[in-house]
Design a protein around this motif. Structure first.
Motif, PDB file in Angstrom:
ATOM      1  N   UNK A 226       0.778  -1.122  -0.068  1.00 16.96           N
ATOM      2  CA  UNK A 226      -0.310  -0.323   0.199  1.00 16.96           C
ATOM      3  C   UNK A 226       0.775   1.431   0.170  1.00 16.96           C
ATOM      4  N   UNK A 227       2.009   0.659   0.627  1.00 15.80           N
ATOM      5  CA  UNK A 227       2.669   2.600   1.091  1.00 15.80           C
ATOM      6  C   UNK A 227       3.913   2.454   0.062  1.00 15.80           C
ATOM      7  N   UNK A 228       4.712   1.098  -0.524  1.00 19.57           N
ATOM      8  CA  UNK A 228       5.715   0.610  -1.516  1.00 19.57           C
ATOM      9  C   UNK A 228       6.690   0.789  -0.565  1.00 19.57           C
ATOM     10  N   UNK A 229       6.699   0.465   1.014  1.00 27.73           N
ATOM     11  CA  UNK A 229       7.119   0.427   2.312  1.00 27.73           C
ATOM     12  C   UNK A 229       8.092  -0.756   2.537  1.00 27.73           C
ATOM     13  N   UNK A 230       9.118  -0.937   3.149  1.00 22.79           N
ATOM     14  CA  UNK A 230      10.086  -2.003   4.220  1.00 22.79           C
ATOM     15  C   UNK A 230       9.411  -1.706   5.720  1.00 22.79           C
ATOM     16  N   UNK A 231       9.428  -2.952   6.420  1.00 20.63           N
ATOM     17  CA  UNK A 231       9.874  -2.726   8.030  1.00 20.63           C
ATOM     18  C   UNK A 231      10.510  -4.243   7.883  1.00 20.63           C
ATOM     19  N   UNK A 232      11.741  -4.163   8.939  1.00 18.96           N
ATOM     20  CA  UNK A 232      11.794  -5.365   9.490  1.00 18.96           C
ATOM     21  C   UNK A 232      10.994  -6.385  11.238  1.00 18.96           C
ATOM     22  N   UNK A 233      11.178  -7.328  10.755  1.00 18.13           N
ATOM     23  CA  UNK A 233      10.557  -7.531  12.282  1.00 18.13           C
ATOM     24  C   UNK A 233      11.170  -9.139  12.761  1.00 18.13           C
ATOM     25  N   UNK A 234      11.502  -8.618  13.792  1.00 19.48           N
ATOM     26  CA  UNK A 234      12.200  -9.300  15.032  1.00 19.48           C
ATOM     27  C   UNK A 234      11.274 -10.758  15.580  1.00 19.48           C
ATOM     28  N   UNK A 235      11.268 -12.038  15.041  1.00 20.56           N
ATOM     29  CA  UNK A 235      10.713 -13.029  15.976  1.00 20.56           C
ATOM     30  C   UNK A 235      11.288 -14.259  17.030  1.00 20.56           C
ATOM     31  N   UNK A 236      12.373 -13.843  16.830  1.00 22.00           N
ATOM     32  CA  UNK A 236      13.342 -14.308  18.391  1.00 22.00           C
ATOM     33  C   UNK A 236      14.622 -13.583  18.514  1.00 22.00           C
ATOM     34  N   UNK A 237      14.671 -13.739  19.839  1.00 17.02           N
ATOM     35  CA  UNK A 237      15.700 -13.560  20.436  1.00 17.02           C
ATOM     36  C   UNK A 237      16.517 -13.930  20.767  1.00 17.02           C
ATOM     37  N   UNK A 238      17.736 -14.384  21.850  1.00 11.68           N
ATOM     38  CA  UNK A 238      18.327 -15.712  21.880  1.00 11.68           C
ATOM     39  C   UNK A 238      19.423 -15.112  22.656  1.00 11.68           C
ATOM     40  N   UNK A 239      20.335 -15.577  23.816  1.00 11.64           N
ATOM     41  CA  UNK A 239      21.617 -15.290  23.985  1.00 11.64           C
ATOM     42  C   UNK A 239      21.701 -15.123  25.904  1.00 11.64           C
ATOM     43  N   UNK A 240      22.753 -14.126  26.040  1.00 10.54           N
ATOM     44  CA  UNK A 240      22.449 -13.453  27.134  1.00 10.54           C
ATOM     45  C   UNK A 240      23.217 -11.910  26.667  1.00 10.54           C
ATOM     46  N   UNK A 241      23.224 -11.296  28.317  1.00  9.80           N
ATOM     47  CA  UNK A 241      23.576 -10.451  28.543  1.00  9.80           C
ATOM     48  C   UNK A 241      22.921  -8.927  27.116  1.00  9.80           C
ATOM     49  N   UNK A 242      21.913  -8.862  27.171  1.00 17.69           N
ATOM     50  CA  UNK A 242      20.938  -8.025  25.952  1.00 17.69           C
ATOM     51  C   UNK A 242      21.533  -6.663  26.685  1.00 17.69           C
ATOM     52  N   UNK A 243      22.298  -6.256  28.083  1.00 17.56           N
ATOM     53  CA  UNK A 243      22.436  -5.101  28.342  1.00 17.56           C
ATOM     54  C   UNK A 243      23.615  -3.957  27.248  1.00 17.56           C
ATOM     55  N   UNK A 244      22.816  -4.335  26.309  1.00 19.22           N
ATOM     56  CA  UNK A 244      24.204  -3.460  25.001  1.00 19.22           C
ATOM     57  C   UNK A 244      23.661  -2.789  24.023  1.00 19.22           C
ATOM     58  N   UNK A 245      23.327  -1.088  24.030  1.00 16.33           N
ATOM     59  CA  UNK A 245      23.429  -0.742  22.883  1.00 16.33           C
ATOM     60  C   UNK A 245      23.660  -0.880  21.614  1.00 16.33           C
ATOM     61  N   UNK A 246      22.867  -1.010  20.649  1.00 13.38           N
ATOM     62  CA  UNK A 246      22.556  -1.671  19.117  1.00 13.38           C
ATOM     63  C   UNK A 246      22.141  -0.967  18.224  1.00 13.38           C
ATOM     64  N   UNK A 247      21.329   0.663  19.289  1.00 13.32           N
ATOM     65  CA  UNK A 247      20.232   1.840  18.309  1.00 13.32           C
ATOM     66  C   UNK A 247      21.100   2.266  17.151  1.00 13.32           C
ATOM     67  N   UNK A 248      22.484   2.029  16.936  1.00 14.67           N
ATOM     68  CA  UNK A 248      23.327   2.693  16.224  1.00 14.67           C
ATOM     69  C   UNK A 248      23.129   2.078  15.238  1.00 14.67           C
ATOM     70  N   UNK A 249      23.409   0.934  15.146  1.00 13.61           N
ATOM     71  CA  UNK A 249      24.116  -0.533  14.423  1.00 13.61           C
ATOM     72  C   UNK A 249      22.607  -0.847  13.805  1.00 13.61           C
ATOM     73  N   UNK A 250      21.583  -0.774  14.817  1.00 18.26           N
ATOM     74  CA  UNK A 250      20.442  -1.229  14.031  1.00 18.26           C
ATOM     75  C   UNK A 250      19.799   0.100  12.734  1.00 18.26           C
ATOM     76  N   UNK A 251      20.001   0.676  13.569  1.00 24.02           N
ATOM     77  CA  UNK A 251      19.452   2.239  12.566  1.00 24.02           C
ATOM     78  C   UNK A 251      20.301   2.109  11.250  1.00 24.02           C
ATOM     79  N   UNK A 252      21.916   1.989  11.391  1.00 20.54           N
ATOM     80  CA  UNK A 252      22.135   1.746  10.301  1.00 20.54           C
ATOM     81  C   UNK A 252      22.021   0.301   9.587  1.00 20.54           C
ATOM     82  N   UNK A 253      21.683  -0.291   9.484  1.00 19.60           N
ATOM     83  CA  UNK A 253      20.915  -1.773   9.288  1.00 19.60           C
ATOM     84  C   UNK A 253      20.210  -1.549   8.107  1.00 19.60           C
TER      85      UNK A 253
END
Length: 331
Positions: A226-253
């Motif tokens: 409808x908008x000729x646009x894209x999004x990404x959806x996270x369906x799972x997250x797995x591991x440890x030590x999630x207290x790491x800022x990844x926002x700049x890396x995700x924004x670049x992605x």
């Protein structure tokens, strides 16, 4: 006295019976009633003699079914973690079969974990009597370089570039980090379910800190025609030590893939951890659609229920991909 009722797994050669039952008693357009490939991938990946659907038979007549998404479907050596996916009852069946199915699962199948993601208010009333029912929380990171078309009023994350944190993007999972929460999942589970998925293309966003693999996100790209646009959806997250800022890396992605935002729904990870990662929590004044097949341009809540949990007091996390919430609705 011999009972006229019986619960058992639907056999592989009874797939047509199952599909006709869903078509007649639930929806004539439901994907499981129309597409054998979808049915086999999510309910009989190992090509066994039975499908992961329980049938309730009264005088040998199929009267109700319950679909089960099992971790063993993609890795037979994994823990027996089961999510209830679909309950259908024939119009002539007046019995309350939900409790009978659940009793059979707990006493006969004996899973480590039994839960359900996504159900209506009627089922909520039933499950809340015997389990812990909660609402999954919705989180996101916005691409601040794109004008929003799909979402509304989303906040910009506070980006923080950390030099010793890297993301490697792969289509298969080469290794698996240690995991400190329940549920435990294997490399075979993730690769069979996501890398070899015949319907969607998933990516592993592998996060390293000081060259140590600490956790990963499983994501897929969704196009909104409808908008000729894209999004990404996270369906799972797995591991440890999630207290790491990844926002700049995700924004670049997001910028590189021309996607408006990335989002996911989760239960169990505390918001303070996700906030440290750079995620924002959706509020009632914001819009992030949940359904895309078909596209429904409004917020939709997603409830879950934990019916059995033998996790030895480990913290439990549940993601949208754990049940059947990320399977195709149309092909």
């Amino acid at each position: 006295m011999i009972s006229n009722t019986k619960i058992r797994f639907i056999k592989s050669h009874e797939a047509n019976l199952l599909q006709e039952f869903i078509k007649t008693n639930y929806s004539s357009t439901h994907i499981l009633s129309l597409n054998n490939k979808v049915l086999n991938f999510y309910y009989n990946y190992q090509n066994k003699k039975k499908i992961n659907f329980l049938g309730y038979f009264n005088r040998n007549k199929l009267s109700a079914v319950m679909g089960l998404i099992s971790s063993k479907n993609w890795d037979p050596s994994s823990d027996k973690n089961i999510f209830i996916a679909l309950i259908v009852k024939a119009k002539f069946c007046k019995e309350d079969i939900s409790f009978k199915f659940i009793s059979y699962i707990i006493n006969k199948i004996k899973p480590n974990f039994l839960g359900c993601i996504g159900f209506n208010s009627k089922v909520f009333k039933i499950f809340s009597k015997i389990g812990l029912c909660k609402r999954m929380q919705h989180y996101y990171i916005l691409n601040k370089k794109l004008k929003p078309k799909i979402s509304k009023n989303l906040a910009i994350s506070k980006s923080k570039k950390i030099n010793d944190v890297k993301i490697k993007i792969t289509k298969t999972l080469k290794e698996i980090p240690s995991n400190t929460v329940f549920q435990s999942k294997s490399k075979n589970y993730f690769n069979n379910k996501y890398s070899l998925n015949p319907f969607y293309r998933y990516y592993f966003l592998n996060v390293y800190k000081n060259k140590k693999f600490i956790f990963f996100l499983i994501v897929r790209k969704i196009k909104i025609n409808k908008y000729n646009s894209f999004i990404f959806r996270i369906v799972d997250i797995y591991g440890q030590d999630f207290k790491v800022n990844i926002s700049s890396l995700i924004e670049k992605f997001l910028y590189e893939h021309k996607a408006e935002y990335i989002d996911f729904m989760n239960y169990g990870i505390e918001f303070k951890e996700l906030k440290l990662m750079g995620f924002q929590k959706k509020n009632n004044s914001q819009l992030i659609p949940n359904f895309f097949e078909p596209f429904i341009e409004k917020n939709e809540n997603l409830d879950l229920c934990i019916l059995l949990n033998n996790s030895n007091n480990k913290r439990i996390t549940i993601n949208k991909g754990d049940g059947d919430q990320d399977r195709p609705n149309k092909i």
